[in-house]
Design an enzyme around this catalytic site. Structure first.
Site, PDB file in Angstrom:
ATOM      1  N   LYS A  55       8.460 -37.956  13.947  1.00 22.54           N
ATOM      2  CA  LYS A  55       8.757 -37.884  13.128  1.00 22.54           C
ATOM      3  C   LYS A  55       8.630 -39.339  12.099  1.00 22.54           C
ATOM      4  O   LYS A  55       9.141 -40.145  12.555  1.00 22.54           O
ATOM      5  CB  LYS A  55       9.229 -36.615  12.205  1.00 22.54           C
ATOM      6  CG  LYS A  55       9.302 -35.307  12.525  1.00 22.54           C
ATOM      7  CD  LYS A  55      10.529 -34.191  11.955  1.00 22.54           C
ATOM      8  CE  LYS A  55      10.784 -33.690  12.286  1.00 22.54           C
ATOM      9  NZ  LYS A  55      12.074 -32.318  11.698  1.00 22.54           N
ATOM     10  N   HIS A 106      10.804 -33.167  16.808  1.00 27.98           N
ATOM     11  CA  HIS A 106      10.076 -31.665  16.544  1.00 27.98           C
ATOM     12  C   HIS A 106      10.177 -31.532  17.307  1.00 27.98           C
ATOM     13  O   HIS A 106       9.509 -32.033  18.498  1.00 27.98           O
ATOM     14  CB  HIS A 106       8.844 -31.591  15.219  1.00 27.98           C
ATOM     15  CG  HIS A 106       8.008 -29.886  15.187  1.00 27.98           C
ATOM     16  ND1 HIS A 106       8.937 -28.956  14.936  1.00 27.98           N
ATOM     17  CD2 HIS A 106       7.492 -29.495  16.689  1.00 27.98           C
ATOM     18  CE1 HIS A 106       8.093 -27.840  15.165  1.00 27.98           C
ATOM     19  NE2 HIS A 106       7.364 -28.015  16.009  1.00 27.98           N
ATOM     20  N   GLU A 134       1.019 -24.249  17.837  1.00 27.25           N
ATOM     21  CA  GLU A 134       1.019 -25.566  17.468  1.00 27.25           C
ATOM     22  C   GLU A 134       0.465 -26.832  18.309  1.00 27.25           C
ATOM     23  O   GLU A 134      -0.008 -27.791  17.858  1.00 27.25           O
ATOM     24  CB  GLU A 134       2.929 -25.651  18.033  1.00 27.25           C
ATOM     25  CG  GLU A 134       3.479 -24.825  15.955  1.00 27.25           C
ATOM     26  CD  GLU A 134       5.223 -25.664  17.258  1.00 27.25           C
ATOM     27  OE1 GLU A 134       5.601 -25.953  17.858  1.00 27.25           O
ATOM     28  OE2 GLU A 134       5.487 -25.078  16.001  1.00 27.25           O
ATOM     29  N   TYR A 141       3.942 -25.525   9.328  1.00 32.93           N
ATOM     30  CA  TYR A 141       5.172 -25.316   9.085  1.00 32.93           C
ATOM     31  C   TYR A 141       5.503 -23.883   8.345  1.00 32.93           C
ATOM     32  O   TYR A 141       6.122 -23.432   7.156  1.00 32.93           O
ATOM     33  CB  TYR A 141       6.171 -26.037   7.752  1.00 32.93           C
ATOM     34  CG  TYR A 141       7.087 -27.692   8.951  1.00 32.93           C
ATOM     35  CD1 TYR A 141       7.741 -26.882   9.733  1.00 32.93           C
ATOM     36  CD2 TYR A 141       6.807 -28.608   8.749  1.00 32.93           C
ATOM     37  CE1 TYR A 141       8.606 -28.145  10.460  1.00 32.93           C
ATOM     38  CE2 TYR A 141       7.157 -29.953   9.353  1.00 32.93           C
ATOM     39  CZ  TYR A 141       8.137 -29.504   9.997  1.00 32.93           C
ATOM     40  OH  TYR A 141       8.934 -30.897  10.908  1.00 32.93           O
ATOM     41  N   ASN A 183      15.801 -35.779  10.672  1.00 35.00           N
ATOM     42  CA  ASN A 183      16.574 -35.235  12.126  1.00 35.00           C
ATOM     43  C   ASN A 183      15.746 -36.444  13.748  1.00 35.00           C
ATOM     44  O   ASN A 183      15.787 -35.062  14.489  1.00 35.00           O
ATOM     45  CB  ASN A 183      17.044 -33.862  12.183  1.00 35.00           C
ATOM     46  CG  ASN A 183      15.593 -32.652  11.919  1.00 35.00           C
ATOM     47  OD1 ASN A 183      15.324 -33.642  12.266  1.00 35.00           O
ATOM     48  ND2 ASN A 183      15.781 -31.234  12.726  1.00 35.00           N
TER      49      ASN A 183
HETATM   50  P1  DAT Z   1      13.971 -27.497  13.845  1.00 35.15           P
HETATM   51  O1  DAT Z   1      12.821 -28.694  13.394  1.00 35.15           O
HETATM   52  O2  DAT Z   1      15.119 -27.440  15.115  1.00 35.15           O
HETATM   53  O3  DAT Z   1      13.157 -26.034  14.577  1.00 35.15           O
HETATM   54  P2  DAT Z   1      13.743 -25.499  11.707  1.00 35.15           P
HETATM   55  O4  DAT Z   1      12.384 -25.134  12.523  1.00 35.15           O
HETATM   56  O5  DAT Z   1      14.559 -24.100  11.133  1.00 35.15           O
HETATM   57  O6  DAT Z   1      14.847 -26.509  12.413  1.00 35.15           O
HETATM   58  O7  DAT Z   1      13.280 -26.342  10.495  1.00 35.15           O
HETATM   59  C1  DAT Z   1      12.215 -27.798  10.651  1.00 35.15           C
HETATM   60  C2  DAT Z   1      12.105 -28.947   9.682  1.00 35.15           C
HETATM   61  O8  DAT Z   1      12.810 -28.561   8.153  1.00 35.15           O
HETATM   62  C3  DAT Z   1      13.956 -29.107  10.285  1.00 35.15           C
HETATM   63  O9  DAT Z   1      13.637 -29.691  11.333  1.00 35.15           O
HETATM   64  C4  DAT Z   1      14.178 -30.162   8.947  1.00 35.15           C
HETATM   65  C5  DAT Z   1      14.125 -29.588   7.912  1.00 35.15           C
HETATM   66  N1  DAT Z   1      15.175 -28.590   7.116  1.00 35.15           N
HETATM   67  C6  DAT Z   1      15.467 -27.461   8.222  1.00 35.15           C
HETATM   68  N2  DAT Z   1      16.586 -26.964   7.024  1.00 35.15           N
HETATM   69  C7  DAT Z   1      16.858 -27.451   6.543  1.00 35.15           C
HETATM   70  C8  DAT Z   1      17.868 -28.261   5.293  1.00 35.15           C
HETATM   71  N3  DAT Z   1      19.041 -26.417   5.221  1.00 35.15           N
HETATM   72  N4  DAT Z   1      17.570 -28.496   3.489  1.00 35.15           N
HETATM   73  C9  DAT Z   1      16.956 -29.356   4.419  1.00 35.15           C
HETATM   74  N5  DAT Z   1      15.857 -29.278   5.686  1.00 35.15           N
HETATM   75  C10 DAT Z   1      15.469 -28.485   6.492  1.00 35.15           C
HETATM   76 MG    MG Z   2      11.565 -24.788  13.691  1.00 33.97          MG
END
Ligand code: DAT
Ligand code: MG
Length: 152
Positions: free
Chosen positions: A11, A117, A128, A51, A114
Protein backbone atom coordinates in the site's frame (compact mmCIF):
# COMPACT_ATOMS: atom_id res chain seq x y z
CA UNK A 1 -1.36 -29.53 -1.38
CA UNK A 2 -2.94 -27.01 -3.68
CA UNK A 3 -1.02 -24.30 -5.48
CA UNK A 4 -2.95 -21.04 -5.04
CA UNK A 5 -2.71 -17.46 -6.22
CA UNK A 6 -3.40 -14.44 -4.04
CA UNK A 7 -3.59 -10.68 -4.57
CA UNK A 8 -1.12 -8.61 -2.55
CA UNK A 9 -1.05 -4.81 -2.42
CA UNK A 10 2.00 -3.04 -1.03
CA UNK A 11 0.00 0.00 0.00
CA UNK A 12 0.95 3.69 -0.38
CA UNK A 13 2.28 3.96 3.21
CA UNK A 14 4.73 1.13 2.57
CA UNK A 15 5.89 2.61 -0.73
CA UNK A 16 6.33 6.07 0.82
CA UNK A 17 8.30 4.67 3.77
CA UNK A 18 10.68 2.79 1.48
CA UNK A 19 9.52 -0.63 2.64
CA UNK A 20 8.49 -2.07 -0.74
CA UNK A 21 11.58 -4.27 -1.11
CA UNK A 22 11.51 -5.43 2.50
CA UNK A 23 7.87 -6.50 2.20
CA UNK A 24 8.33 -8.24 -1.14
CA UNK A 25 11.40 -10.00 0.23
CA UNK A 26 9.47 -11.40 3.18
CA UNK A 27 6.90 -12.98 0.85
CA UNK A 28 9.61 -14.35 -1.45
CA UNK A 29 11.51 -15.83 1.48
CA UNK A 30 8.38 -17.75 2.45
CA UNK A 31 8.45 -19.37 -0.97
CA UNK A 32 5.82 -17.29 -2.73
CA UNK A 33 6.61 -16.46 -6.36
CA UNK A 34 5.66 -13.33 -8.29
CA UNK A 35 3.33 -14.11 -11.18
CA UNK A 36 2.34 -10.50 -11.83
CA UNK A 37 3.23 -7.02 -10.57
CA UNK A 38 2.41 -3.41 -11.40
CA UNK A 39 3.23 -0.11 -9.77
CA UNK A 40 0.19 2.10 -10.18
CA UNK A 41 -2.01 4.89 -8.93
CA UNK A 42 -5.41 3.32 -8.30
CA UNK A 43 -8.60 4.72 -9.83
CA UNK A 44 -11.41 5.37 -7.36
CA UNK A 45 -13.74 2.91 -9.15
CA UNK A 46 -11.23 0.05 -8.85
CA UNK A 47 -10.67 0.87 -5.17
CA UNK A 48 -14.44 0.82 -4.58
CA UNK A 49 -14.79 -2.55 -6.29
CA UNK A 50 -11.82 -3.94 -4.41
CA UNK A 51 -13.21 -2.90 -1.02
CA UNK A 52 -16.90 -3.57 -1.86
CA UNK A 53 -17.27 -5.85 1.18
CA UNK A 54 -16.74 -2.82 3.44
CA UNK A 55 -19.60 -0.68 2.06
CA UNK A 56 -21.36 1.01 4.98
CA UNK A 57 -18.43 0.80 7.37
CA UNK A 58 -17.30 4.13 8.88
CA UNK A 59 -13.66 3.71 7.83
CA UNK A 60 -14.40 3.08 4.12
CA UNK A 61 -14.25 6.71 2.83
CA UNK A 62 -10.89 7.29 4.52
CA UNK A 63 -9.61 3.94 3.29
CA UNK A 64 -10.57 4.81 -0.31
CA UNK A 65 -8.92 8.25 -0.01
CA UNK A 66 -5.76 6.63 1.31
CA UNK A 67 -5.49 3.78 -1.20
CA UNK A 68 -5.99 6.17 -4.14
CA UNK A 69 -3.72 8.90 -2.74
CA UNK A 70 -0.45 7.79 -4.34
CA UNK A 71 0.99 4.76 -6.17
CA UNK A 72 1.07 1.26 -4.74
CA UNK A 73 2.55 -2.04 -5.89
CA UNK A 74 -0.09 -4.60 -6.86
CA UNK A 75 1.09 -8.20 -7.15
CA UNK A 76 -0.17 -11.71 -7.69
CA UNK A 77 1.81 -14.25 -5.68
CA UNK A 78 1.67 -18.00 -6.15
CA UNK A 79 2.58 -21.03 -4.09
CA UNK A 80 1.34 -23.92 -1.96
CA UNK A 81 -1.45 -22.54 0.28
CA UNK A 82 -0.45 -19.04 -0.88
CA UNK A 83 -3.59 -17.31 0.47
CA UNK A 84 -3.17 -18.49 4.07
CA UNK A 85 0.62 -18.25 3.96
CA UNK A 86 0.48 -14.63 2.80
CA UNK A 87 -2.05 -13.68 5.49
CA UNK A 88 0.21 -15.26 8.11
CA UNK A 89 3.24 -13.40 6.75
CA UNK A 90 1.26 -10.12 6.87
CA UNK A 91 -0.15 -10.56 10.39
CA UNK A 92 -3.49 -9.38 11.78
CA UNK A 93 -5.16 -6.19 10.50
CA UNK A 94 -4.21 -4.20 13.61
CA UNK A 95 -0.40 -4.07 13.88
CA UNK A 96 -0.77 -3.89 17.66
CA UNK A 97 -2.42 -7.30 17.67
CA UNK A 98 -0.39 -8.91 14.88
CA UNK A 99 1.92 -11.80 15.68
CA UNK A 100 5.53 -10.81 16.35
CA UNK A 101 7.64 -11.40 13.26
CA UNK A 102 4.82 -10.55 10.87
CA UNK A 103 5.07 -7.60 8.47
CA UNK A 104 2.35 -5.60 10.21
CA UNK A 105 3.67 -6.28 13.73
CA UNK A 106 7.24 -5.43 12.83
CA UNK A 107 6.62 -2.46 10.54
CA UNK A 108 2.97 -1.30 10.66
CA UNK A 109 1.99 1.93 12.40
CA UNK A 110 -1.80 1.66 12.85
CA UNK A 111 -4.91 -0.18 11.62
CA UNK A 112 -5.21 2.33 8.76
CA UNK A 113 -1.48 2.39 8.00
CA UNK A 114 -0.88 -1.36 8.01
CA UNK A 115 1.25 -1.51 4.86
CA UNK A 116 -0.18 -4.43 2.97
CA UNK A 117 -3.33 -6.07 1.63
CA UNK A 118 -3.75 -9.79 1.02
CA UNK A 119 -6.78 -11.71 -0.22
CA UNK A 120 -8.57 -13.34 2.71
CA UNK A 121 -9.82 -16.59 1.20
CA UNK A 122 -10.45 -18.84 -1.80
CA UNK A 123 -13.45 -16.75 -2.94
CA UNK A 124 -11.87 -13.30 -2.66
CA UNK A 125 -8.50 -14.23 -4.21
CA UNK A 126 -9.70 -15.01 -7.76
CA UNK A 127 -12.21 -12.14 -7.62
CA UNK A 128 -9.52 -9.65 -6.63
CA UNK A 129 -6.92 -10.99 -9.08
CA UNK A 130 -9.41 -10.59 -11.95
CA UNK A 131 -10.11 -7.00 -10.86
CA UNK A 132 -6.45 -5.96 -10.87
CA UNK A 133 -4.86 -8.08 -13.59
CA UNK A 134 -5.60 -9.34 -17.07
CA UNK A 135 -4.67 -13.01 -17.51
CA UNK A 136 -2.09 -11.97 -20.15
CA UNK A 137 -0.18 -10.01 -17.48
CA UNK A 138 0.46 -13.15 -15.40
CA UNK A 139 3.23 -15.70 -15.87
CA UNK A 140 2.48 -19.37 -16.25
CA UNK A 141 5.82 -20.55 -14.83
CA UNK A 142 5.53 -24.12 -16.04
CA UNK A 143 4.77 -23.11 -19.61
CA UNK A 144 7.39 -20.31 -19.58
CA UNK A 145 10.11 -22.71 -18.38
CA UNK A 146 9.22 -25.40 -20.90
CA UNK A 147 9.18 -22.88 -23.74
CA UNK A 148 12.59 -21.56 -22.70
CA UNK A 149 14.05 -25.07 -22.57
CA UNK A 150 12.70 -25.88 -26.02
CA UNK A 151 14.00 -22.65 -27.57
CA UNK A 152 17.46 -22.60 -25.91
P1 DAT B 1 -7.40 -6.82 6.16
O1 DAT B 1 -6.65 -5.76 5.39
O2 DAT B 1 -6.55 -7.42 7.25
O3 DAT B 1 -8.02 -7.86 5.28
P2 DAT B 1 -10.08 -5.71 6.51
O4 DAT B 1 -10.44 -6.39 5.23
O5 DAT B 1 -10.95 -5.96 7.69
O6 DAT B 1 -8.57 -6.06 6.95
O7 DAT B 1 -10.02 -4.14 6.28
C1 DAT B 1 -9.44 -3.61 5.10
C2 DAT B 1 -8.59 -2.42 5.47
O8 DAT B 1 -9.43 -1.39 6.00
C3 DAT B 1 -7.56 -2.68 6.55
O9 DAT B 1 -6.36 -3.23 6.04
C4 DAT B 1 -7.36 -1.30 7.12
C5 DAT B 1 -8.73 -0.68 7.00
N1 DAT B 1 -9.48 -0.82 8.26
C6 DAT B 1 -10.10 -1.93 8.71
N2 DAT B 1 -10.69 -1.72 9.89
C7 DAT B 1 -10.42 -0.42 10.19
C8 DAT B 1 -10.74 0.42 11.29
N3 DAT B 1 -11.46 -0.02 12.32
N4 DAT B 1 -10.29 1.69 11.27
C9 DAT B 1 -9.56 2.15 10.24
N5 DAT B 1 -9.23 1.41 9.15
C10 DAT B 1 -9.65 0.15 9.14
MG1 MG C 1 -9.59 -7.77 3.95
Amino acid sequence: MAVERTLILVKPDAVQRGLTGEILSRFEKRGLKIVGAKFMRVERTLAEQHYAEHVGKPFLPGLLDFITSSPLLAMVLEGERAIELARQTMGATDPGKAAPGSIRADLGLSVGLNLVHGSDGPESAPREIALWFDESELIDYKQATEQWLIES
